[in-house]
Design a protein around this motif. Structure first.
Motif, short mmCIF file in Angstrom:
data_model
loop_
_atom_site.label_atom_id
_atom_site.label_comp_id
_atom_site.label_asym_id
_atom_site.label_seq_id
_atom_site.Cartn_x
_atom_site.Cartn_y
_atom_site.Cartn_z
N GLN A 320 0.66 -1.17 -0.25
CA GLN A 320 -0.28 -0.18 0.19
C GLN A 320 0.38 1.02 -0.10
N ILE A 323 1.36 1.65 -3.22
CA ILE A 323 0.59 1.96 -4.21
C ILE A 323 0.76 4.11 -4.16
N HIS A 324 0.37 4.11 -3.16
CA HIS A 324 0.01 5.76 -2.30
C HIS A 324 1.18 6.14 -3.30
N LYS A 325 2.82 5.94 -2.74
CA LYS A 325 3.73 7.32 -3.67
C LYS A 325 3.65 6.81 -4.47
N ALA A 326 3.56 5.78 -5.09
CA ALA A 326 3.34 6.73 -7.05
C ALA A 326 2.15 7.16 -7.64
N ASP A 327 0.73 7.25 -7.01
CA ASP A 327 -0.05 7.58 -6.84
C ASP A 327 0.39 9.40 -7.02
N GLU A 328 0.95 9.75 -5.58
CA GLU A 328 1.33 11.03 -5.31
C GLU A 328 2.07 11.75 -6.44
N GLY A 330 2.14 10.82 -9.43
CA GLY A 330 1.99 10.54 -10.72
C GLY A 330 2.17 9.58 -12.06
N SER A 331 2.63 8.77 -11.42
CA SER A 331 3.39 7.29 -11.91
C SER A 331 2.91 5.63 -11.68
N SER A 332 3.43 5.06 -12.24
CA SER A 332 2.15 4.37 -11.86
C SER A 332 2.90 2.88 -11.15
N PHE A 333 2.30 2.19 -10.84
CA PHE A 333 2.92 1.00 -9.26
C PHE A 333 4.54 0.27 -10.12
#
Length: 513
Positions: A320, A323-328, A330-333
């Motif tokens: 998780q 996932i949160h870091k990638a969302d922040e 703007g990249s994919s997991f």
């Protein structure tokens, strides 16, 4: 026509485990529109896997409508639809053609005892002679036996048994039909002669009328129902061809249509697929042997059931933060984990992963196998475990490739497709373990693209399947294998194989507790 030249188009529908992907292709092989629609998988008990076919129906219709709307193509310009789908699933309809239960899908392992019953009915040699494969819990025949024994009220209502993509065909055309490649995975087809086996149906006491007519993959099986044509913006003259299993269609979609050619696909499951011009029995059933979507040809396939599924499981349960870091950012997991695992050395610092979350089919045929991390140490981090998962899947695929070599099929260049093929790390691992070059393709729509080619071949838009593949399917990048990395991986692979075998009895004992 206002001077505008009329073109012909084809639709390819791929009914996958996690989503349905639909593409619209023009007569030059160019993808002009695509759409996808996801749906859930249900696991009511350990080792079970089910889906609601109504989700598939909705996804197929939604994505067909979407590609038509996006493209602006006229209804009469679409000559045909090809269907690709996940194999082995059990869809049952009653006398009113209504569903009687959710579908038991390919990765379900509940019917392990039924495979033993099948071997009591006929010896292994006979199953190999007719169905070309040993009785397998994930295949359709064992599922039917399980339903008959455990849900007799459901079985008694059943009047039609369909595979997943063939349920979509019924929705589109009202016709009951299947194709030789998908039917090969039901365990009741005479694979050499490409027809239902009366002997196997008789031994299993299955009424032949339950099963659809079998076609070659490019043959037309029907035309769109008026109400479906109107809903989707298509014509009642739009033909629906037989299509094929997801793997057989991926073979067409990646241009693997001649002897000795092969591809690796890493999706929810993973497969090493090789084309055969002649029927060639595989000793011991370590690789599946099925009819090919190319008429008069066959293919082998093998690989772990829980490939991308292993990565998705680990992502959902233990990543998780990533996932949160990638969302922040703007990249994919998946881009995030590629960066992580690139920093971990070959062998994940002596950590091995067995990718058997849902039992196993090939080459370790045992529904009671389970996943495991072996060699865990305090030095290991999240990144080590992620790389070990990727390596474990590749070890299993390499086992299948080694079986191909044992049959005299030596692949000097392997095409890669599926979501996992986008990872440079994964391609490097595969290249080292296969000891051959790994090639990617200019377009990566695999099964859906193959289904569209079959639709074009069946409707006369395209010439032969092989010629069409030669024209449209081109390689993009080639990754050469590193001999030093290959030597290192050979040592880890040998330990992996020993662990797989030594733990077999323990997995059985664990399942029986």
């Amino acid at each position: 026509m206002n001077g505008k030249e009329t073109k012909q188009y084809l639709i390819g529908v791929d009914l996958g485990t996690s989503a349905t992907k639909t593409i619209l292709v023009d007569e030059n092989g160019i993808i002009v529109a695509s759409a996808s629609c996801a749906y859930p998988m249900y696991q009511p008990e350990n080792g079970w896997a089910e889906q609601n076919p109504l989700d598939w129906k909705n996804a197929a219709l939604v994505t067909i409508k979407e590609v038509m709307k996006k493209s602006g193509v006229a209804a009469g310009e679409v000559a045909g639809i090809g269907l690709s789908g996940q194999m082995h699933g059990l869809v049952m309809l009653d006398e009113n053609n209504e569903l009687v239960d959710d579908a038991i899908i390919w990765c379900d392992q509940r019917s392990s005892s039924q495979t033993k019953e099948m071997l009591d009915l006929l010896p292994m040699e006979k199953w190999m002679e007719i169905s070309a494969n040993p009785p397998i819990a994930g295949w359709t025949a064992a599922k039917i036996l399980w339903v008959r024994e455990n849900k007799p009220e459901v079985y008694q209502k059943c009047r039609h048994i369909l595979l997943p993509k063939d349920y979509i065909r019924f929705i589109l055309t009202g016709e009951f039909a299947t194709d030789v490649s998908d039917a090969s995975g039901m365990q009741i087809l005479d694979v050499k002669n490409r027809c239902w086996s009366d002997e196997l149906l008789g031994v299993l006491e299955f009424d032949k009328s339950l099963f659809a007519k079998v076609y070659e993959s490019q043959e037309i099986t029907g035309y769109l129902l008026p109400e479906i044509a109107a809903e989707c913006g298509l014509s009642i003259r739009t033909a629906v061809v037989a299509g094929g299993s997801d793997n057989a269609c991926a073979g067409i979609g990646t241009g693997i249509v001649r002897q000795g050619e092969a591809f690796t696909s890493i999706g929810t499951s993973a497969v090493v697929y090789s084309h055969l011009d002649q029927y060639t029995q595989i000793p011991g059933g370590g690789l599946h042997l099925c009819c090919c979507a190319v008429p008069g040809c066959w293919h082998t396939m093998g690989g772990p059931q829980s490939a991308g599924l292993s990565l998705e499981w680990f992502k959902d349960k233990f990543c998780q933060d990533l996932i949160h870091k990638a969302d922040e950012e703007g990249s994919s997991f998946y881009n995030a984990i590629t960066k992580l695992v690139e920093q971990i050395p070959i062998g994940s610092e002596k950590l091995l992963y067995l990718p058997f979350l849902m039992g196993e089919r090939t080459p370790h045929i045992d529904p009671l196998y389970r996943g495991a991390f072996l060699g865990l140490n305090v030095v290991h981090t999240q990144a080590h475990l992620l790389r070990a998962i990727m390596e474990g899947i590749a070890y299993c695929l390499a086992d299948c490739n080694d079986l191909l070599k044992g049959q005299g099929v030596h692949v000097v260049s392997m095409r890669a497709c599926g979501g996992g093929s986008r990872s440079i790390v994964w391609r490097k691992i595969m290249a080292a373990l296969y000891q051959c070059n790994i090639c990617t393709l200019q377009q990566e729509e695999g099964p859906a693209y193959g289904a569209a080619i079959l639709a074009g071949a069946g409707t006369g838009v395209f010439s032969s399947i092989q010629d069409t593949c030669d024209r449209f399917i081109k390689e993009k990048d080639t990754l050469a294998y590193n001999p030093e990395e290959a030597e290192t991986y050979q040592k880890y692979h040998a330990v992996y194989d020993r662990m797989c075998e030594s733990l077999r009895a323990d997995f059985t004992a664990l399942a029986n507790l």
